[in-house]
Write an enzyme that holds these catalytic residues in place. Structure first.
Site, PDB file in Angstrom:
ATOM      1  CB  ILE A 203      -0.955   0.114   1.219  1.00 33.56           C
ATOM      2  CG1 ILE A 203      -1.710  -1.248   1.009  1.00 33.56           C
ATOM      3  CG2 ILE A 203      -1.774   1.355   1.245  1.00 33.56           C
ATOM      4  CD1 ILE A 203      -2.455  -1.469   2.502  1.00 33.56           C
TER       5      ILE A 203
ATOM      6  CD  GLU B 142       1.062   2.504   3.743  1.00 33.41           C
ATOM      7  OE1 GLU B 142       1.105   1.341   4.021  1.00 33.41           O
ATOM      8  OE2 GLU B 142       1.834   2.875   3.104  1.00 33.41           O
TER       9      GLU B 142
ATOM     10  CG  ASP C  49     -15.357  33.204 -29.122  1.00 32.57           C
ATOM     11  OD1 ASP C  49     -15.776  32.581 -29.973  1.00 32.57           O
ATOM     12  OD2 ASP C  49     -15.790  33.571 -28.116  1.00 32.57           O
TER      13      ASP C  49
ATOM     14  CG  ASN D  46       5.273   2.051   2.314  1.00 28.65           C
ATOM     15  OD1 ASN D  46       6.276   1.902   1.810  1.00 28.65           O
ATOM     16  ND2 ASN D  46       4.493   1.157   2.525  1.00 28.65           N
TER      17      ASN D  46
END
Length: 948
Positions: A310, A312, A354, A774
């Site tokens: 994971i 995190e 435009d 992590n």
């Protein structure tokens, strides 16, 4: 309907109205739309001059703001439940619980702390996002022109109260339910209330039955309807939830999602990783049991493996990167109203723009003048030359141009030193033939004009020869007028000075020339001939070929002030022609070239004539030989298949209607293009909604155009769109860098743990170590990568096709980096285990993972540039992030109590050198891969463009 939903202001104490029936009671008998205006004003205790500021404040405090009820903001409890309900967070919670059950108190405490910190970060970011959304809403909140105390003001629409007098004009959004007091050709689009696509005609003086359906209440203007023509004035009869639209507010109300396609892909990516983590954890337990290993250590290892999968910090980092991108765009005059536009801009392949005000300066200027003698020669001159050659005739022209004109200079911008009669000695004044006043040289003041730019250019022309328009108009007051309309193609005004009545007429030559019986020459008016008409048409055609807008001017002496039905536009004296243009912005051509290099096509869509549009397109390098110029008339004849083919080859669309714009957008999207469309008018809203990125003009745009758009250009400049595309690419590329950076290390952790299980080793990493890598050592560098300056190559490669989170070559790079780091970490574990046991091995593997990640943050800045040659710009935040992450890592490795909590051990000098050396090799591997990529690109074997 109005009576039941309209709160009433209390009558001021001590007034006669205090004893009268309340407005609510009186309205119950007769609804607002059926009441005479004087009764409405009396019931609401107001007047045509509006409320006083004090009374308006009292009513605002009593009845509340003029806004629809909205859902209350998300509660703190709901935010906490949402944070803890994320699958990746649930795995961490389960890991913490299992660690506590196994009496691994330090590990359980650290994991719980990380869950809490992660939830706090998420909640803080969500609160910031809510605040940002409210700020965006306030920036783009509608305003209203209100009369209070007899003076006109512009106020936020939410500050309107019952009894306020509101002014309406073309393009404005009706801010509350109004009973009209007066109207002039007023029309309003009420489709959201009535379902009728045709605008409703409004008439303040109409007799409307009390039971008339909503769509037939022509004396009312309802909140959220759009004025599509004319002007009017009305008194507020209902605000907020008391309005007609308030009754259907529940159907219109919806959540303002802060999610984006990119964030949805991140969430999907996280769920996939969660599944992989759970599967890998089960595999670890199964393999370990097959080896006969104890269940509890296997369970701890499985928890570590699930956590290692994971990333995190990824969701929070993505949110912050997106928010910072929006802030940077806002600083560069691009207000993003809908966050998905940030990502979509990075993939834009076509910009439909435009012409007026976006590609050009929106500042019309007279550049050619053709007076009577010039028409004989089929020529037109620059204004200075024309004035020098025919001073008197030029004065005639300036007279008509300044008087037949609704524009004005901003206060203090008139020409200095002009005579009180609008000119000075030296130029011809009024005669029986309607000749203009004198004018003298004057120094031009800055041309700040209020009103139509074309008319403003005529004022500037008059002022530049010393005519003071304000003084001229004071000398020649306007007595009557025939407003411009598209059928006549003319405008006429009638003036008087010292008993002389004079008509001044201007308009398109084809609409004015048939009504001319004379032409002004050096000696005065003379009968116009067929040759004169042919010469005038020839000169006008030549000016049009130069992309100039041509206007003709005429005058006529009248015996008296004409009646409303009298034809004053006959037997006119043709004075001359002028050619005007709105010059291209000087920075647009370079921006168009940048877009072409970036694989983004620029398409001009304008209401101008094809010749004018093509000329401007050529000057800006939008139109090139071989391109198509498609007119609205040609587009009308095309079926969808033919239009699909035309949009591939057309760079200019001319004389198009708002409906044509919608068809063009749909054809481009059908062809697979990601389209940005600009617009400013009410009728541009469908095309803005249909485009992938609707871009409204902040200066000239109407409220409804801004409401329909994803982004608002606060400066109306084309270059701002190009900047926004660049910024969109930067945001997307930076998030890709963050993903590569985080996932490579997660992959390394998975490989390390799976290899250890397969080889029947003890766990080379603890769950706390994995979480620390992590979060603690990865989050700060990831955030710093999210603000990385744009690469020098960012606009040199084709638009991003954001089908997946990582492109193929990026995914391969992540896999190779992860495998290399895993190999180095396993080697460190083996070396440390042999030297001092599992604890030293874990510490060395931990150090290699953490320090290699910190070092890779430096070379993750670019997929192509070497770490020592990053020309995109410096990133001081990354330097501080690397320093902070290194310091945090040193605390864990050097402070004994902290090191023991992580399950580590002290390392000697040789072991430190091994850790740092192996970590440095990961940087060498990445730089070697970049060098190979650059070599292959030079040999034509790599990608078409280096993306940085």
């Amino acid at each position: 309907m109005e009576p039941r939903t309209t709160p009433s202001p209390a009558a001021p104490e001590g007034t006669a109205a205090a004893a009268a029936p309340s407005p609510r009671a009186e309205a119950a008998a007769t609804p607002w739309h059926a009441k005479p205006t004087n009764v409405v004003l009396a019931a609401l205790e107001t007047s045509p001059d509006g409320l006083t500021d004090a009374e308006a404040r009292r009513r605002l405090a009593q009845n509340g703001p003029n806004e629809l009820a909205s859902k209350p903001p998300k509660t703190l409890g709901a935010m906490v439940r949402e944070q803890l309900g994320d699958p990746m967070v649930l795995i961490l919670v389960v890991a913490a619980v299992l660690s506590a059950l196994l009496r691994e108190w330090a590990e359980a405490g650290i994991i719980f702390a990380i869950v809490v910190v992660n939830a706090v970060i998420g909640i803080v970011q969500e609160r910031k996002a809510q605040s940002s959304l409210e700020a965006l809403r306030s920036l783009s909140a509608p305003t209203a022109r209100v009369v209070r105390g007899g003076a006109e003001e512009i106020l936020p629409a939410r500050d309107l109260v019952l009894g306020d007098v509101v002014l309406l004009d073309d393009g404005s959004m009706v801010p509350a339910d109004l009973r009209l007091l007066d109207s002039a050709s007023l029309r309003a689009q009420e489709a959201s209330l009535t379902g009728e696509s045709v605008p409703s005609e409004k008439d303040a003086d109409a007799a409307v039955a009390p039971g008339a359906p909503l769509g037939d209440r022509s004396t009312m203007a309802f909140a959220t309807s759009i004025v599509t023509g004319g002007r009017g004035r009305g008194v507020v009869t209902a605000t907020g939830m008391g309005t007609e639209v308030g009754q259907i507010a529940g159907l219109l109300e919806g959540d303002e999602e802060l999610d984006t396609p990119l964030k949805r892909k991140l969430a999907s990516f996280g769920k996939l990783l969660t599944i992989v983590g759970v599967a890998a954890a089960l595999a670890v337990v199964a393999i370990g049991l097959a080896y006969g290993r104890p269940f509890v250590p296997l369970l701890l290892l499985a928890v570590s493996l699930a956590i290692s999968v994971i990333p995190e910090s990824l969701p929070a980092t993505a949110t912050i990167v997106m928010a910072l991108g929006v802030q940077r765009m806002a600083r560069h005059e691009a207000l993003v109203r809908r966050l998905p536009a940030v990502e979509t801009l990075g993939g834009a392949t076509v910009i439909c723009t435009d012409k007026t005000g976006t590609l050009t300066e929106n500042r019309m200027s007279v550049v050619r003048v053709a007076l009577g003698p010039d028409l004989d020669r089929d020529t037109a001159q620059e204004p200075a030359a024309a004035r020098a050659a025919q001073r008197g005739l030029f004065g005639d022209l300036a007279f008509v141009a300044a008087l037949c004109n609704d524009a004005s200079f901003a206060e203090g911008e008139e020409a200095p030193g002009a005579a009180g009669n609008g000119g000075a000695e030296g130029e011809r004044g009024p005669t029986e033939g309607g000749r203009p006043p004198a004018a003298a040289d004057g120094t031009a003041a800055p041309d700040t004009v209020i009103g139509d730019p074309t008319e403003g250019a005529l004022l500037v022309m008059a002022r530049d020869i010393g005519v003071d328009p304000a003084a001229l108009r004071a000398s020649y007051p306007r007595l009557a007028e025939r407003p411009f309309d598209s059928d006549r193609k003319r405008m006429a005004t009638v003036h008087e000075r010292e008993g002389q009545v004079v008509a001044a007429v201007k308009g398109a030559l084809d609409g004015l020339l048939p009504h001319c019986a004379f032409v002004m020459d050096d000696d005065g008016p003379r009968p116009i001939t067929d040759d004169d008409r042919a010469h005038a048409l020839e000169v006008a055609a030549r000016l049009s070929d130069e992309a100039l807008r041509v206007l003709a001017f005429a005058t006529r002496a009248l015996p008296a002030v004409p009646g409303d039905e009298e034809d004053i536009e006959r037997e006119l004296v043709l004075v001359g022609l002028v050619g005007m243009m709105d010059p291209p912005r000087p920075d647009v051509r370079a921006a168009v070239d940048t877009c072409r290099t970036a694989g983004v096509r620029t398409v001009m869509i304008t209401g101008d004539h094809a010749t004018t549009a093509r000329t401007i397109g050529e000057e800006l390098d939008i139109y090139r030989p071989g391109d198509l110029v498609v007119t609205g008339e040609e587009l009308e004849e095309m079926d969808d298949a033919a239009l699909d083919d035309a949009v591939r080859r057309a760079s200019v669309f001319a004389r198009v209607s708002p409906y044509h714009k919608l068809r063009i957008v749909r054809a481009l999207k059908h062809d697979g293009e990601v389209t940005a469309m600009t617009g400013d008018g009410v009728n541009d809203a469908p095309a803005l909604k249909a485009a992938d990125i609707g871009v409204a003009m902040g200066i000239t745009g109407t409220d409804v155009a801004k409401d329909a758009a994803d982004m608002v250009l606060l400066d109306d400049r084309f270059t701002t769109i190009v900047y926004a595309v660049r910024e969109g690419r930067r945001v997307h590329r930076n998030i890709q860098k963050v993903v590569q950076f985080l996932v490579a290390d997660n992959l390394a952790e998975i490989v390390v743990l799976l290899a250890a299980v397969a080889l029947n080793w003890n766990a080379p990493l603890t769950a706390v170590m994995i979480l620390w890598v992590n979060l603690a050592t990865a989050t700060l560098p990831a955030l710093a990568l999210g603000v990385e300056p744009a690469s020098r190559h960012i606009m040199e490669h084709p638009p991003l096709r954001a089908g997946t989170l990582l492109e193929g070559r990026q995914a391969r790079r992540v896999v190779f980096q992860g495998l290399f780091v895993a190999a180095f970490a396993l080697l460190a574990f083996v070396v440390g285990r042999e030297a001092g046991g599992d604890a030293v091995g874990r510490t060395m593997a931990f150090g290699v993972l953490a320090f290699s990640q910190v070092l890779r943050a430096v070379n993750q800045r670019s997929d192509t540039d070497p770490v020592w040659d990053r020309e995109g710009g410096r990133n001081p935040q990354l330097v501080w992030a690397v320093a902070a992450s290194t310091a945090l890592m040193l605390v864990v490795l050097l402070v004994p109590p902290v090191r023991e909590a992580f399950g580590g051990a002290a390392m000697d000098t040789w072991q430190w050198a091994t850790v740092l050396g192996l970590a440095f090799l990961s940087l060498v591997q990445t730089e070697a891969a970049k060098a190979i990529g650059r070599w292959r690109a030079r040999r034509g074997q790599g990608t078409a463009g280096l993306q940085g």
